[in-house]
Write a protein that holds these residues in place. Structure first.
Motif, PDB file in Angstrom:
ATOM      1  N   THR A   1       0.831  -1.207   0.000  1.00  0.00           N
ATOM      2  CA  THR A   1       0.000   0.000   0.000  1.00  0.00           C
ATOM      3  C   THR A   1       0.864   1.254   0.000  1.00  0.00           C
ATOM      4  OG1 THR A   1      -1.755  -1.186   1.154  1.00  0.00           O
ATOM      5  CG2 THR A   1      -1.847   1.212   1.223  1.00  0.00           C
TER       6      THR A   1
ATOM      7  N   ALA B   1       3.927   1.573  -1.118  1.00  0.00           N
ATOM      8  CA  ALA B   1       4.582   1.696  -2.422  1.00  0.00           C
ATOM      9  C   ALA B   1       3.605   2.223  -3.468  1.00  0.00           C
ATOM     10  CB  ALA B   1       5.147   0.344  -2.847  1.00  0.00           C
ATOM     11  N   ALA B   2       2.378   1.754  -3.430  1.00  0.00           N
ATOM     12  CA  ALA B   2       1.377   2.216  -4.393  1.00  0.00           C
ATOM     13  C   ALA B   2       1.064   3.692  -4.187  1.00  0.00           C
ATOM     14  CB  ALA B   2       0.108   1.379  -4.257  1.00  0.00           C
ATOM     15  N   ARG B   3       0.962   4.112  -2.943  1.00  0.00           N
ATOM     16  CA  ARG B   3       0.641   5.520  -2.661  1.00  0.00           C
ATOM     17  C   ARG B   3       1.795   6.453  -3.002  1.00  0.00           C
ATOM     18  NH1 ARG B   3      -2.943   4.969   2.833  1.00  0.00           N
ATOM     19  NH2 ARG B   3      -4.830   4.335   1.747  1.00  0.00           N
ATOM     20  N   SER B   4       3.016   5.941  -2.977  1.00  0.00           N
ATOM     21  CA  SER B   4       4.168   6.790  -3.283  1.00  0.00           C
ATOM     22  C   SER B   4       4.389   6.946  -4.789  1.00  0.00           C
ATOM     23  CB  SER B   4       5.430   6.223  -2.633  1.00  0.00           C
ATOM     24  OG  SER B   4       5.794   5.000  -3.259  1.00  0.00           O
ATOM     25  N   ASP B   5       3.683   6.178  -5.591  1.00  0.00           N
ATOM     26  CA  ASP B   5       3.826   6.257  -7.046  1.00  0.00           C
ATOM     27  C   ASP B   5       3.114   7.513  -7.548  1.00  0.00           C
ATOM     28  OD1 ASP B   5       3.785   5.978  -9.806  1.00  0.00           O
ATOM     29  OD2 ASP B   5       3.310   3.844  -9.759  1.00  0.00           O
ATOM     30  N   PRO B   6       3.846   8.467  -8.139  1.00  0.00           N
ATOM     31  CA  PRO B   6       3.220   9.716  -8.583  1.00  0.00           C
ATOM     32  C   PRO B   6       2.268   9.535  -9.772  1.00  0.00           C
ATOM     33  CG  PRO B   6       5.504   9.647  -9.285  1.00  0.00           C
ATOM     34  CD  PRO B   6       5.275   8.436  -8.416  1.00  0.00           C
ATOM     35  N   ASP B   7       2.401   8.436 -10.484  1.00  0.00           N
ATOM     36  CA  ASP B   7       1.541   8.209 -11.648  1.00  0.00           C
ATOM     37  C   ASP B   7       0.198   7.585 -11.286  1.00  0.00           C
ATOM     38  OD1 ASP B   7       3.459   9.213 -13.387  1.00  0.00           O
ATOM     39  OD2 ASP B   7       4.439   7.258 -13.562  1.00  0.00           O
ATOM     40  N   VAL B   8       0.060   7.156 -10.057  1.00  0.00           N
ATOM     41  CA  VAL B   8      -1.167   6.481  -9.645  1.00  0.00           C
ATOM     42  C   VAL B   8      -1.779   7.244  -8.473  1.00  0.00           C
ATOM     43  CG1 VAL B   8      -2.159   4.335  -8.792  1.00  0.00           C
ATOM     44  CG2 VAL B   8      -0.221   4.264 -10.352  1.00  0.00           C
ATOM     45  N   GLN B   9      -2.985   7.703  -8.680  1.00  0.00           N
ATOM     46  CA  GLN B   9      -3.681   8.409  -7.612  1.00  0.00           C
ATOM     47  C   GLN B   9      -4.856   7.558  -7.141  1.00  0.00           C
ATOM     48  OE1 GLN B   9      -2.563  11.299  -6.299  1.00  0.00           O
ATOM     49  NE2 GLN B   9      -0.843  10.932  -7.673  1.00  0.00           N
TER      50      GLN B   9
END
Length: 98
Positions: A22, A24-32
């Protein structure tokens, strides 16, 4: 694999692994994350499949026609069943008791 199942068993992540995934997913700037409005508007894919529902419901029946009749309508190309339906509708309109 369990007996009779063709899919391998799925291993669920531990609580720690889930937190790491979770984060890692939240830190991805391409995925909101989806907004509540976006989540509410989502529908299962199976409801979007297939032909749209028609207001003009038709009955499924089994009928035998002469080969010449079927060959003629099929020779008119795609949509031949709808054209056959239209021809029968016209006949009904012309012969309906007034």
């Amino acid at each position: 694999m369990s007996k009779g199942s063709k899919r391998p068993a799925m291993a669920m992540p531990t609580v720690e692994e889930d937190k790491a995934i979770t984060a890692a997913a939240r830190s991805d700037p391409d995925v909101q994350p989806l907004t509540p409005k976006q989540l509410k508007s989502m529908v299962p894919l199976r409801t979007l499949r297939g032909r749209p529902k028609s207001d003009n419901k038709k009955l499924l029946v089994s009928v035998r026609y002469s080969p010449e009749v079927v060959a003629y309508f099929k020779s008119t190309g795609e949509g031949w069943q709808s054209r056959m339906d239209e021809a029968l509708r016209e006949y009904v309109e012309q012969h309906r008791a007034a």
